[in-house]
Design a protein around this motif. Structure first.
Motif, PDB file in Angstrom:
ATOM      1  N   VAL A  33       0.839  -1.203   0.000  1.00  0.00           N
ATOM      2  CA  VAL A  33       0.000   0.000   0.000  1.00  0.00           C
ATOM      3  C   VAL A  33       0.870   1.247   0.000  1.00  0.00           C
ATOM      4  CG1 VAL A  33      -1.664   1.352   1.334  1.00  0.00           C
ATOM      5  CG2 VAL A  33      -1.982  -1.113   1.085  1.00  0.00           C
ATOM      6  N   LYS A  34       1.965   1.236   0.760  1.00  0.00           N
ATOM      7  CA  LYS A  34       2.885   2.374   0.765  1.00  0.00           C
ATOM      8  C   LYS A  34       3.483   2.597  -0.620  1.00  0.00           C
ATOM      9  CE  LYS A  34       4.343   2.289   5.626  1.00  0.00           C
ATOM     10  NZ  LYS A  34       5.490   2.095   6.553  1.00  0.00           N
ATOM     11  N   MET A  35       3.813   1.509  -1.302  1.00  0.00           N
ATOM     12  CA  MET A  35       4.351   1.633  -2.654  1.00  0.00           C
ATOM     13  C   MET A  35       3.324   2.261  -3.599  1.00  0.00           C
ATOM     14  SD  MET A  35       6.398  -1.964  -3.190  1.00  0.00           S
ATOM     15  CE  MET A  35       7.998  -2.247  -2.430  1.00  0.00           C
ATOM     16  N   GLY A  42       2.218  10.152  -9.651  1.00  0.00           N
ATOM     17  CA  GLY A  42       2.187  10.147 -11.108  1.00  0.00           C
ATOM     18  C   GLY A  42       3.519   9.870 -11.766  1.00  0.00           C
ATOM     19  N   ARG A  43       4.580   9.755 -10.979  1.00  0.00           N
ATOM     20  CA  ARG A  43       5.902   9.521 -11.541  1.00  0.00           C
ATOM     21  C   ARG A  43       6.279   8.040 -11.465  1.00  0.00           C
ATOM     22  NH1 ARG A  43       6.216  14.523  -8.903  1.00  0.00           N
ATOM     23  NH2 ARG A  43       7.112  16.203 -10.134  1.00  0.00           N
ATOM     24  N   ALA A  44       7.342   7.704 -12.176  1.00  0.00           N
ATOM     25  CA  ALA A  44       7.893   6.352 -12.125  1.00  0.00           C
ATOM     26  C   ALA A  44       9.022   6.330 -11.097  1.00  0.00           C
ATOM     27  CB  ALA A  44       8.418   5.937 -13.498  1.00  0.00           C
ATOM     28  N   TRP A  45       9.048   5.285 -10.259  1.00  0.00           N
ATOM     29  CA  TRP A  45      10.040   5.158  -9.198  1.00  0.00           C
ATOM     30  C   TRP A  45      10.891   3.919  -9.443  1.00  0.00           C
ATOM     31  CZ3 TRP A  45       9.274   7.164  -3.711  1.00  0.00           C
ATOM     32  CH2 TRP A  45       8.432   8.292  -3.699  1.00  0.00           C
ATOM     33  N   THR A  46      12.118   3.956  -8.936  1.00  0.00           N
ATOM     34  CA  THR A  46      12.963   2.768  -9.000  1.00  0.00           C
ATOM     35  C   THR A  46      12.636   1.849  -7.827  1.00  0.00           C
ATOM     36  OG1 THR A  46      14.742   3.706  -7.645  1.00  0.00           O
ATOM     37  CG2 THR A  46      14.813   4.135 -10.030  1.00  0.00           C
ATOM     38  N   ALA A  47      13.079   0.597  -7.938  1.00  0.00           N
ATOM     39  CA  ALA A  47      12.872  -0.354  -6.843  1.00  0.00           C
ATOM     40  C   ALA A  47      13.601   0.108  -5.587  1.00  0.00           C
ATOM     41  CB  ALA A  47      13.352  -1.739  -7.267  1.00  0.00           C
ATOM     42  N   THR A  48      14.776   0.715  -5.766  1.00  0.00           N
ATOM     43  CA  THR A  48      15.541   1.207  -4.616  1.00  0.00           C
ATOM     44  C   THR A  48      14.777   2.299  -3.888  1.00  0.00           C
ATOM     45  OG1 THR A  48      17.639   0.706  -5.726  1.00  0.00           O
ATOM     46  CG2 THR A  48      17.710   2.272  -3.896  1.00  0.00           C
ATOM     47  N   GLU A  49      14.171   3.214  -4.639  1.00  0.00           N
ATOM     48  CA  GLU A  49      13.404   4.301  -4.032  1.00  0.00           C
ATOM     49  C   GLU A  49      12.189   3.758  -3.293  1.00  0.00           C
ATOM     50  OE1 GLU A  49      14.391   7.878  -7.219  1.00  0.00           O
ATOM     51  OE2 GLU A  49      12.752   6.471  -7.620  1.00  0.00           O
ATOM     52  N   LEU A  50      11.513   2.793  -3.893  1.00  0.00           N
ATOM     53  CA  LEU A  50      10.333   2.218  -3.252  1.00  0.00           C
ATOM     54  C   LEU A  50      10.715   1.379  -2.045  1.00  0.00           C
ATOM     55  CD1 LEU A  50       8.364   1.303  -6.482  1.00  0.00           C
ATOM     56  CD2 LEU A  50       7.731   3.042  -4.798  1.00  0.00           C
ATOM     57  N   SER A  51      11.889   0.776  -2.099  1.00  0.00           N
ATOM     58  CA  SER A  51      12.387   0.035  -0.944  1.00  0.00           C
ATOM     59  C   SER A  51      12.605   0.978   0.226  1.00  0.00           C
ATOM     60  CB  SER A  51      13.700  -0.676  -1.308  1.00  0.00           C
ATOM     61  OG  SER A  51      14.272  -1.281  -0.175  1.00  0.00           O
ATOM     62  N   ALA A  52      13.155   2.175  -0.046  1.00  0.00           N
ATOM     63  CA  ALA A  52      13.394   3.158   1.008  1.00  0.00           C
ATOM     64  C   ALA A  52      12.089   3.689   1.577  1.00  0.00           C
ATOM     65  CB  ALA A  52      14.242   4.306   0.458  1.00  0.00           C
ATOM     66  N   VAL A  53      11.112   3.912   0.704  1.00  0.00           N
ATOM     67  CA  VAL A  53       9.819   4.432   1.151  1.00  0.00           C
ATOM     68  C   VAL A  53       9.139   3.470   2.113  1.00  0.00           C
ATOM     69  CG1 VAL A  53       7.451   4.885   0.365  1.00  0.00           C
ATOM     70  CG2 VAL A  53       9.373   5.939  -0.802  1.00  0.00           C
ATOM     71  N   THR A  54       9.233   2.189   1.801  1.00  0.00           N
ATOM     72  CA  THR A  54       8.550   1.186   2.616  1.00  0.00           C
ATOM     73  C   THR A  54       9.410   0.665   3.757  1.00  0.00           C
ATOM     74  OG1 THR A  54       9.276  -0.505   1.035  1.00  0.00           O
ATOM     75  CG2 THR A  54       7.072   0.423   0.729  1.00  0.00           C
ATOM     76  N   ASP A  55      10.696   1.037   3.744  1.00  0.00           N
ATOM     77  CA  ASP A  55      11.629   0.616   4.788  1.00  0.00           C
ATOM     78  C   ASP A  55      11.725  -0.909   4.861  1.00  0.00           C
ATOM     79  OD1 ASP A  55      13.496   1.012   6.798  1.00  0.00           O
ATOM     80  OD2 ASP A  55      12.003   1.056   8.398  1.00  0.00           O
ATOM     81  N   ARG A  83      15.344   0.313 -14.405  1.00  0.00           N
ATOM     82  CA  ARG A  83      13.949  -0.137 -14.431  1.00  0.00           C
ATOM     83  C   ARG A  83      13.133   0.741 -13.489  1.00  0.00           C
ATOM     84  NH1 ARG A  83      13.082  -5.558 -15.980  1.00  0.00           N
ATOM     85  NH2 ARG A  83      11.670  -5.931 -14.231  1.00  0.00           N
ATOM     86  N   TYR A  84      12.014   1.220 -13.996  1.00  0.00           N
ATOM     87  CA  TYR A  84      11.158   2.100 -13.219  1.00  0.00           C
ATOM     88  C   TYR A  84       9.766   1.486 -13.109  1.00  0.00           C
ATOM     89  CZ  TYR A  84      14.806   5.570 -14.161  1.00  0.00           C
ATOM     90  OH  TYR A  84      16.004   6.223 -14.246  1.00  0.00           O
ATOM     91  N   TYR A  85       9.108   1.791 -12.024  1.00  0.00           N
ATOM     92  CA  TYR A  85       7.764   1.271 -11.779  1.00  0.00           C
ATOM     93  C   TYR A  85       6.781   2.426 -11.665  1.00  0.00           C
ATOM     94  CZ  TYR A  85      10.372  -2.966 -10.738  1.00  0.00           C
ATOM     95  OH  TYR A  85      11.215  -4.047 -10.826  1.00  0.00           O
ATOM     96  N   ARG A  86       5.619   2.240 -12.230  1.00  0.00           N
ATOM     97  CA  ARG A  86       4.564   3.247 -12.143  1.00  0.00           C
ATOM     98  C   ARG A  86       3.215   2.547 -12.095  1.00  0.00           C
ATOM     99  NH1 ARG A  86       2.049   3.752 -17.043  1.00  0.00           N
ATOM    100  NH2 ARG A  86       3.186   3.092 -18.909  1.00  0.00           N
TER     101      ARG A  86
END
Length: 237
Positions: A33-35, A42-55, A83-86
């Motif tokens: 849900v955090k991801m 509206g932007r594309a995020w990397t897996a590393t960025e999403l990993s940091a967001v979700t801790d 690779r980016y995720y959106r």
């Protein structure tokens, strides 16, 4: 003579129910849900960025992202070696926004719990949300830019959009205009192609600024002045 159904043929009468359950299960994890919430900017995020967001650990984040992709909630875009995720589309964003609204009603004191910056102005995938966006939608309805139910831009509205240098002539398969229920304000803001075009124009003309990785937006002095002139909206300091 009618051909009998093979005994081992799959029964797809419950296909829709199973599909709904699958999507719900994919979202039934706080980290996922955090991801999804992060991708609502509206932007594309990397897996590393999403990993940091979700801790969570990168390996755990990768598993979550695969689950979301397999459920059709997000897509992966390759750009060179990266690779980016959106989110998979505006319909997924609308689903998440509606779920936020439903979930928010279970919190006792939403007014004091909602961050002020999110309440005032934020993005809802590719269009504006928050207090200012709700006021813009209300002003458009009162001034006759859109029909009362918010499903159509009127001829007068098309002229007003054109005056703001916004072209609404090619919405493609997307709804030209619709009311999107704002989860924090419980009222509608402008969605659809018109809502996305409005945010793009505001950004291009310097009416607002966006910070990468965040849903909050800040209106500039020029933007505040134009909000007052065009929509009779006064933004508090």
């Amino acid at each position: 003579m009618a051909r009998s159904q093979p005994q081992n043929a799959p029964d797809d009468s419950d296909a829709l129910e199973h599909a709904i359950a699958g999507v719900a299960a994919a979202m039934a994890d706080p980290s996922r849900v955090k991801m999804l919430s992060a991708l609502m900017d509206g932007r594309a995020w990397t897996a590393t960025e999403l990993s940091a967001v979700t801790d969570v650990a990168p390996s755990t984040a990768s598993a979550h992202l695969n689950r979301l992709m397999n459920s059709g909630l997000i897509v992966c875009v390759a750009q060179g070696r990266h690779r980016y995720y959106r989110l998979a589309g505006s319909d997924i964003a609308a689903l998440i926004e509606n779920m936020m609204g439903v979930s928010w009603r279970r919190i006792d004191v939403p007014k004091s719990s909602t961050p002020a910056s999110l309440r005032i102005a934020r993005t809802c995938y590719d269009h504006l949300a928050g207090e200012i966006a709700v006021q813009i939608y209300s002003a458009m309805a009162k001034q006759g830019w859109i029909t009362p139910e918010g499903s159509t831009v009127t001829l007068y509205g098309q002229q007003q959009f054109a005056a703001l240098r916004i072209d609404l002539s090619q919405p493609g398969r997307r709804k030209a205009c619709c009311g999107c229920l704002d989860w924090s304000e419980r009222r509608f803001h402008l969605g659809g192609y018109a809502g996305a075009a409005l945010l793009t124009a505001f950004n291009a003309q310097g009416w607002l600024t966006r910070q990468p990785g965040y849903r909050e937006v800040a209106f500039s002095e020029a933007g505040i002045r134009h909000l007052r002139q065009v929509f009779a909206i006064t933004v508090a300091d």
